[in-house]
Design an enzyme around this catalytic site. Structure first.
Site, PDB file in Angstrom:
ATOM      1  N   HIS A   1       1.955  11.800  27.633  1.00  0.00           N
ATOM      2  CA  HIS A   1       2.923  11.726  28.721  1.00  0.00           C
ATOM      3  C   HIS A   1       4.291  12.257  28.296  1.00  0.00           C
ATOM      4  CE1 HIS A   1       3.846  10.201  32.670  1.00  0.00           C
ATOM      5  NE2 HIS A   1       4.766   9.367  32.244  1.00  0.00           N
TER       6      HIS A   1
ATOM      7  N   ASP B   1      -2.700  12.445  28.865  1.00  0.00           N
ATOM      8  CA  ASP B   1      -1.888  11.614  29.755  1.00  0.00           C
ATOM      9  C   ASP B   1      -2.651  11.280  31.036  1.00  0.00           C
ATOM     10  OD1 ASP B   1       0.107  10.368  31.221  1.00  0.00           O
ATOM     11  OD2 ASP B   1       1.135  12.243  31.714  1.00  0.00           O
TER      12      ASP B   1
ATOM     13  N   SER C   1       7.975  12.302  34.366  1.00  0.00           N
ATOM     14  CA  SER C   1       7.253  11.268  35.074  1.00  0.00           C
ATOM     15  C   SER C   1       7.842  11.121  36.479  1.00  0.00           C
ATOM     16  CB  SER C   1       7.283   9.969  34.298  1.00  0.00           C
ATOM     17  OG  SER C   1       6.189   9.169  34.634  1.00  0.00           O
TER      18      SER C   1
END
Length: 487
Positions: A453, A428, A166
């Site tokens: 994710h 995601d 991320s």
């Protein structure tokens, strides 16, 4: 817990749970039951407060963890980069990167991001102090750490590979791009490379992900959203909504921000589940809520607006129960008050992360796209006003300028770099601001159908779909190829 259900959801190593308003990426901590005696103790590294001001000699202590169990002379150094939450020692003994470490005899280090967890560079998180919280300062922290740690460990010839998920996945890519002489290769999982103020695509992907499970799911949510909004017009109906959705207070239509926050919070019930769907962070217990379950709840019974609203309330009750909450607090004012607290005791990560979004990234998950079922009650004007309400110094023009500067600095989806792999999951929502096509022949993207994710970063499971297993294998093979190459 107050609402603002989406102000945090991002893939931090890490992770803060949060409210609503900016569904933050955050790599969640694996929740295995690991005896703490097997976990490494924290270590501390002295960093400069301001790397870009030679006259400022102030320093602070940055937390990091080490696992040398798998290392053999000549092996690489694997650096797991922290993001917008506390570093967790659990990541030192499990996860995809640990399997790679065993394979390549790597020395493993995890470093915590400045201003998160226990890495406190300043006495508090006032606006004056938060100016030292930038991705550029964080990257310079990494560079300084890498240089000095190589010397300290007498591993000056070792090849360093950075890992992140991320926001920290973006940092991993930027670290390799900005400091190619220090980082030999990088894995940038679910990395949001394209900064964007109005991230309306987030809900578009949520809608598509729900639709991939059951096309009726989006239709029922749309019916429920329309019915909910219609009932807001009548006081007696608002009281019914309060009871159905277990709200902590009456709905006051004169408080526009509360209403927007409530609508966004109900959408947030689906956003968080979609983003982390079946990601195996609860591989030894914990919540088992999935998209499948939410859509099963939403599509039960007759296809009427009344039934759809009842199912929408059932989803909300399920999420409240899962979060151990008795009612949904949607007060915008109370959330802002909490975020204005500058003490470290209160600063679990939300204030810091929102500052970064206001100052560098944007990524406000608004309802401004018609290609989603949650209505139009929380647009950009509402989502972005958190910057001025919490910090008192931002407006939309400032945000646009800050975001444009970030993309200019790093190159967005056109950064110039090699030996980086970019895994992303189709479910995601963050893949919409990431790379799903190869950057170049030596910087491939891996688009994993049906995964969420940072799914590739978590410990493998027998329940993993074959495409996820294949993606991990490809990442491992790329590392083998790149580690065999000269700098």
């Amino acid at each position: 817990m107050n609402s603002l259900a989406s102000f945090l959801i991002f893939c931090t190593l890490l992770g803060t749970e949060a409210l609503s308003l900016l569904r933050h990426q955050g790599l969640k901590e694996p929740e295995g039951h690991i005896d703490r005696k097997y976990l490494p103790a924290p270590k501390w590294f002295e960093q400069k407060l301001d790397h870009f001001n030679p006259a400022d000699t102030r320093t602070w202590k940055q937390k990091y963890y080490v696992n040398s169990t798998f290392y053999k002379p000549g092996g690489p150094v694997f650096l797991q980069i922290g993001g917008e939450g506390p570093a967790s020692p659990k990541w030192m003994v499990q996860g995809e990167w640990i399997e790679f470490a065993k394979r390549y005899n790597a020395y493993c280090i995890q470093i915590e991001h400045r201003f998160y967890g226990d890495s406190h560079p300043t006495k508090n998180v006032s606006v004056e102090n938060l100016r030292y919280l930038t991705s550029e300062q964080a990257l310079r922290d990494l560079a300084n750490f890498r240089v000095k740690m190589s010397s300290l460990l007498k591993m000056n010839k070792a090849k360093w590979v950075s890992f992140g998920g991320s926001y920290s996945g973006a940092l991993s890519a930027w670290f390799r791009a900005k400091y190619p002489h220090l980082v030999h290769a990088a894995v940038a999982s679910s990395a949001p490379l394209f900064a964007k103020v109005n991230f309306y695509e987030y809900l578009e992907v949520v809608a598509a992900s729900l639709n991939s499970i059951n096309p009726q799911c989006d239709e029922r949510i749309s019916l429920a959203s329309q019915k909910f909004k219609a009932m807001l017009a009548k006081k007696s109906d608002r009281q019914l909504l309060k009871k159905m959705f277990k709200l902590c207070a009456d709905i006051d239509m004169s408080k526009n921000d509360d209403v927007s926050n409530l609508l966004e919070s109900l959408a947030g019930n689906f956003e968080g589940i979609v983003q982390y769907n079946k990601d195996n962070r609860h591989f030894e217990g914990g919540s088992q809520i999935t998209i499948d379950l939410l859509c099963k709840l939403m599509t039960g019974g007759k296809n009427t607006s009344e039934n759809a609203l009842e199912n929408y309330a059932k989803v909300n009750s399920l999420l409240l129960l899962d979060a151990n909450q008795t009612c949904l607090d949607f007060s915008y004012k109370s959330v802002i008050k909490e975020l204005q607290d500058v003490s470290w005791k209160a600063a679990v990560g939300g204030r810091q992360w929102i500052y970064q979004t206001c100052n560098e990234f944007g990524w406000y998950q608004t309802s401004d796209s018609p290609k989603q079922p949650f209505g139009s009650g929380f647009g950009l004007k509402f989502s972005a006003k958190i910057c001025s309400d919490v910090f008192g110094v931002f407006n939309l023009k400032d945000l646009e300028a800050n975001v444009n500067e970030t993309n200019t600095n790093y190159g967005a989806r056109n950064l110039k770099a090699t030996r980086i792999v970019f895994p992303n999951g189709s479910i995601d929502p963050w893949h919409a601001v990431g790379l799903t096509k190869d950057l170049n022949q030596d910087a491939p993207a891996i688009f994993i159908q049906g995964t969420a994710h940072c799914a590739n970063m978590y410990p493998p499971s027998k329940k993993d779909p074959p495409q996820l297993t294949k993606a991990r294998q490809k990442i491992g093979d790329l590392l083998e190829k790149w580690l065999a190459q000269d700098a």
